[in-house]
Design an enzyme around this catalytic site. Structure first.
Site, mmCIF file in Angstrom:
data_model
loop_
_atom_site.group_PDB
_atom_site.id
_atom_site.type_symbol
_atom_site.label_atom_id
_atom_site.label_comp_id
_atom_site.label_asym_id
_atom_site.label_seq_id
_atom_site.Cartn_x
_atom_site.Cartn_y
_atom_site.Cartn_z
ATOM 1 N N GLN A 198 0.861 -1.110 -0.028
ATOM 2 C CA GLN A 198 0.081 -0.043 -0.119
ATOM 3 C C GLN A 198 1.090 1.209 -0.106
ATOM 4 O O GLN A 198 1.560 1.678 1.117
ATOM 5 C CB GLN A 198 -0.750 0.216 1.043
ATOM 6 C CG GLN A 198 -1.556 -1.411 1.528
ATOM 7 C CD GLN A 198 -2.765 -1.492 0.383
ATOM 8 O OE1 GLN A 198 -3.743 -0.906 0.208
ATOM 9 N NE2 GLN A 198 -2.581 -2.412 -0.512
ATOM 10 N N ALA A 239 -11.826 2.748 4.568
ATOM 11 C CA ALA A 239 -10.678 1.730 3.788
ATOM 12 C C ALA A 239 -10.051 2.384 2.826
ATOM 13 O O ALA A 239 -10.237 3.656 2.358
ATOM 14 C CB ALA A 239 -11.642 0.566 3.153
ATOM 15 N N HIS A 240 -8.984 1.744 2.083
ATOM 16 C CA HIS A 240 -8.145 2.363 1.237
ATOM 17 C C HIS A 240 -8.987 2.915 -0.123
ATOM 18 O O HIS A 240 -9.875 2.412 -0.574
ATOM 19 C CB HIS A 240 -7.343 1.501 0.860
ATOM 20 C CG HIS A 240 -7.590 0.146 0.447
ATOM 21 N ND1 HIS A 240 -6.727 -0.660 -0.093
ATOM 22 C CD2 HIS A 240 -8.970 -0.279 0.142
ATOM 23 C CE1 HIS A 240 -7.412 -1.914 -0.707
ATOM 24 N NE2 HIS A 240 -8.694 -1.668 -0.721
ATOM 25 N N ASN A 241 -8.288 3.883 -0.525
ATOM 26 C CA ASN A 241 -8.914 4.741 -1.691
ATOM 27 C C ASN A 241 -10.296 5.306 -1.604
ATOM 28 O O ASN A 241 -10.922 5.752 -2.702
ATOM 29 C CB ASN A 241 -8.601 3.910 -2.828
ATOM 30 C CG ASN A 241 -7.146 3.757 -3.224
ATOM 31 O OD1 ASN A 241 -6.758 2.766 -2.916
ATOM 32 N ND2 ASN A 241 -6.518 4.695 -4.258
ATOM 33 N N SER A 259 -12.447 2.088 -2.088
ATOM 34 C CA SER A 259 -12.433 2.673 -3.477
ATOM 35 C C SER A 259 -14.001 3.148 -3.823
ATOM 36 O O SER A 259 -14.419 4.112 -4.641
ATOM 37 C CB SER A 259 -12.416 1.973 -4.564
ATOM 38 O OG SER A 259 -10.933 1.399 -4.531
#
Length: 350
Positions: A198, A239-241, A259
């Site tokens: 990441q 969460a990521h993005n 995302s």
């Protein structure tokens, strides 16, 4: 802290009637807990009776307020009494004011640029970090390599901000929150899960407040973004993005999967679950425990339930489900009646 009525009126652009500008204010309180020298506010008509009973010396009231009974306090007229009251709290009764110092057991790396007004014991500012003026960093925090923090930001104890993350100005981050931990990214290979590095970061824009024990993951690539003015309750997972639009409010125990893009001015009640790779339109409102599993393309929707649906449709379905036991009894009665008629016809034929 001693303020005068005239000082408060000037600072908040309020108006008062009479000649008591020298009245001294030494505390802030609720109307029902007011004492001589304290300042209160009245904004909700539901609690109007309290303004006639309060012992506060001065009270913020709406511009249109007209007393129906005698009042024993001075009235400060303002378009938004609660906001005016909050201004006074922030500027004069804020417990988060410290002497300007770096306490002797805090560590600031020689390559870091730190203009914070206060850094508590056992906080660690890593290489090339940049911290703006008048920041307050409580004990036990870690600010990672190349992290950037704007001005007037408050970071409470034991907050961790990983490397390369960017925090804006006038941000508040409460105790135990982690910003920039790895996103949940793994690739299945030969029956096993292999970690995907990441390498992105987290960007938290100005005027954001993040509650205690939240987790905001760094992007796989690019940035996880929390836009200006957004407020996160305790125990929120981003969460990521993910991109959370401006001035959005998210209540406790809500999770947003990777995302997903959330439009600005949205509202999410407690324990909402939002799936990954979705687009949520601006001004979306989701009630507690709503489960959003698909794109929300139309703004200004009010949703609840799982899968999340329009509140009115959901309430109709709940009302309908309550009728099911009665319908089942009616069906059983009809079955018995049909059976009786069938036997009667068979008997007549015989």
């Amino acid at each position: 802290m001693i303020l005068t009525l005239a000082q408060i009126a000037q600072e908040t652009q309020s108006k008062y009637i009479g000649e008591k500008g020298n009245l001294q204010i030494t505390a802030a309180s609720k109307l029902e807990e007011g004492k001589s020298g304290s300042l209160g506010f009245f904004a909700n008509p539901k609690y109007e009776h309290l303004i006639y009973e309060t012992q506060c010396s001065a009270v913020f009231v709406p511009l249109e307020f007209e007393a129906k009974q005698p009042v024993n306090c001075e009235l400060l007229y303002h378009t938004n009494p609660y906001f005016a009251f909050c201004m006074v709290l922030t500027n004069h009764f804020n417990p988060n004011i410290h002497n300007q110092e770096v306490e002797n057991q805090a560590y600031v790396h020689p390559t870091a640029v730190c203009k914070a007004s206060y850094i508590g014991h056992f906080s660690y500012i890593d290489e090339r970090a940049k911290i703006g003026a008048n920041c307050i960093i409580y004990p036990g925090c870690y600010i990672g390599k190349d992290a950037v923090i704007g001005e007037h930001t408050v970071i409470y104890p034991n907050v961790v901000i990983y490397s390369k993350c960017e925090i804006g100005s006038n941000v508040i981050i409460h105790a135990g929150t982690v910003i920039g931990s790895d996103g949940f990214g793994f690739a299945p290979v030969n029956g096993k899960y292999v970690k995907i590095p990441q390498i992105g970061n987290v960007i938290v824009e100005d005027w954001v407040e993040i509650g205690s024990n939240c987790s905001i993951d760094r992007a796989t690539m690019g940035s996880t973004v929390i836009k200006m003015g957004t407020k996160l309750d305790n125990l929120v997972q981003i969460a990521h993005n993910v991109e959370v639009g401006e001035h959005t409010v998210i209540a406790s125990q809500t999770g947003i999967a990777g995302s997903t893009k959330v439009g600005g001015y949205s509202q999410f009640g407690g324990q909402c679950g939002i799936g990954g790779h979705l687009v949520i339109a601006p001004h979306t409102s989701a009630g507690g425990q709503a489960g959003i599993t698909g794109n929300i393309t139309t703004p200004h929707q009010k949703l609840t339930g799982t899968p999340a649906t329009d509140v009115r449709e959901f309430l109709k379905s709940v009302a309908g489900s309550r009728k099911v036991p009665d319908l089942m009894r009616e069906i059983e009665g009809l079955k018995k009646e049909i059976h009786r008629i069938s036997e009667e016809i068979s008997s007549n034929k015989a």
